[in-house]
Design an enzyme around this catalytic site. Structure first.
Site, PDB file in Angstrom:
ATOM      1  N   SER A 154       0.855  -1.182   0.000  1.00  0.00           N
ATOM      2  CA  SER A 154       0.000   0.000   0.000  1.00  0.00           C
ATOM      3  C   SER A 154       0.890   1.230   0.000  1.00  0.00           C
ATOM      4  O   SER A 154       2.060   1.165   0.416  1.00  0.00           O
ATOM      5  CB  SER A 154      -0.877   0.007   1.254  1.00  0.00           C
ATOM      6  OG  SER A 154      -1.533   1.244   1.435  1.00  0.00           O
TER       7      SER A 154
ATOM      8  N   TYR B 231      -2.700  -0.096  10.543  1.00  0.00           N
ATOM      9  CA  TYR B 231      -2.724  -0.558   9.147  1.00  0.00           C
ATOM     10  C   TYR B 231      -1.403  -0.248   8.458  1.00  0.00           C
ATOM     11  O   TYR B 231      -0.800  -1.121   7.814  1.00  0.00           O
ATOM     12  CB  TYR B 231      -3.878   0.104   8.398  1.00  0.00           C
ATOM     13  CG  TYR B 231      -3.897  -0.217   6.927  1.00  0.00           C
ATOM     14  CD1 TYR B 231      -4.293  -1.475   6.480  1.00  0.00           C
ATOM     15  CD2 TYR B 231      -3.501   0.723   5.976  1.00  0.00           C
ATOM     16  CE1 TYR B 231      -4.306  -1.786   5.131  1.00  0.00           C
ATOM     17  CE2 TYR B 231      -3.509   0.421   4.629  1.00  0.00           C
ATOM     18  CZ  TYR B 231      -3.917  -0.832   4.206  1.00  0.00           C
ATOM     19  OH  TYR B 231      -3.910  -1.135   2.862  1.00  0.00           O
TER      20      TYR B 231
END
Length: 245
Positions: free
Chosen positions: A143, A156
């Site tokens: 990501s 996250y």
């Protein structure tokens, strides 16, 4: 596609989003076989029907990436049935964002289990196969959160920093016959945001996702990396909306 370049490709988290788009793209490219794994069997059945209707080759398997034995069987069965495993796309991930002071510890644990342990389980399952064959390609979907930290995303982002570090460590340790690629998507149309339970984080994500690219853009990046000749290793790709800053 030349038959020499056709591969047996395993994709996790294939029931939606990037995983589904990747399975569709690679099957459409004519790869020898796509093996798609996810927890939602009904969605996998729909994916398989779509690919087969278009003349592609796919197997689907229920898969929990947090279960080491399940991932080992997923990879081992593919090797037994198809004679080899050429690519493992570690895509499964979760993203229930929240502020740290909300103390949603169960959600933290879920991200650690899926985003980090799931990745490690995939490496443990496929690396011995790749070493035995003398070839293979491991793809991690990380990501842009592996490159920066934003409010509500501390855990996250921590899991994605870990995923990027683990994958780079794998690249450095592996024999050059094993290629390793990290793909870091930016804002992509997906179901990930639907798992956010904290109201503030949910609202922030709604605004953040106003500009998003389709998951097929990430599938295209993966296909590019896989399509390079054996002596070319595409190590890292960041793919995000042009308007994302």
């Amino acid at each position: 596609m030349n038959t020499v370049t056709r591969k047996v490709i395993l994709v996790t988290g294939a029931s939606s989003g990037i995983g589904e788009a990747t399975a569709l793209r690679l099957a459409a490219d004519g790869h020898h076989h796509v093996v798609a794994g996810a927890r939602r069997e009904d969605r996998l059945a729909e994916l398989a029907a779509k690919i087969r209707a278009d003349g592609g080759s796919i197997d689907v398997r229920r898969l929990d990436v947090t279960d080491r034995a399940d991932v080992a069987e997923f990879a081992g069965r593919a090797q037994r049935e198809h004679g080899r495993v050429d690519v493992f796309v570690n895509n499964a991930g979760v993203m229930p964002l929240s502020r740290l002071d909300s103390l949603l510890v169960d959600e933290w644990d879920r991200m650690i289990d899926v985003n980090i342990r799931g990745l490690l389980n995939g490496i443990a399952a496929t690396l011995p196969i790749f070493r035995q064959q003398g070839s293979g390609h491991f793809v991690t979907i990380a990501s842009t959160g592996a490159h920066e930290v934003v409010p509500t995303a501390a855990v996250y982002c921590g899991t994605k920093y870990a995923a990027r570090a683990i994958t780079e460590g794998l690249r450095l340790e592996a024999d050059p016959s094993i290629r390793v690629t990290t793909v870091s998507p930016g804002v992509v149309e997906s179901e990930l945001a639907s798992t956010i339970t904290e109201p503030g984080a949910k609202e922030a994500m709604r605004a953040y996702r106003a500009e998003a690219i389709p998951p097929s853009a990430i599938a295209d990046a993966i296909a590019f990396a896989l399509d390079q000749p054996p002596e070319v290793d595409v190590n890292e790709l960041i793919v995000r909306p042009a308007r994302q800053r």
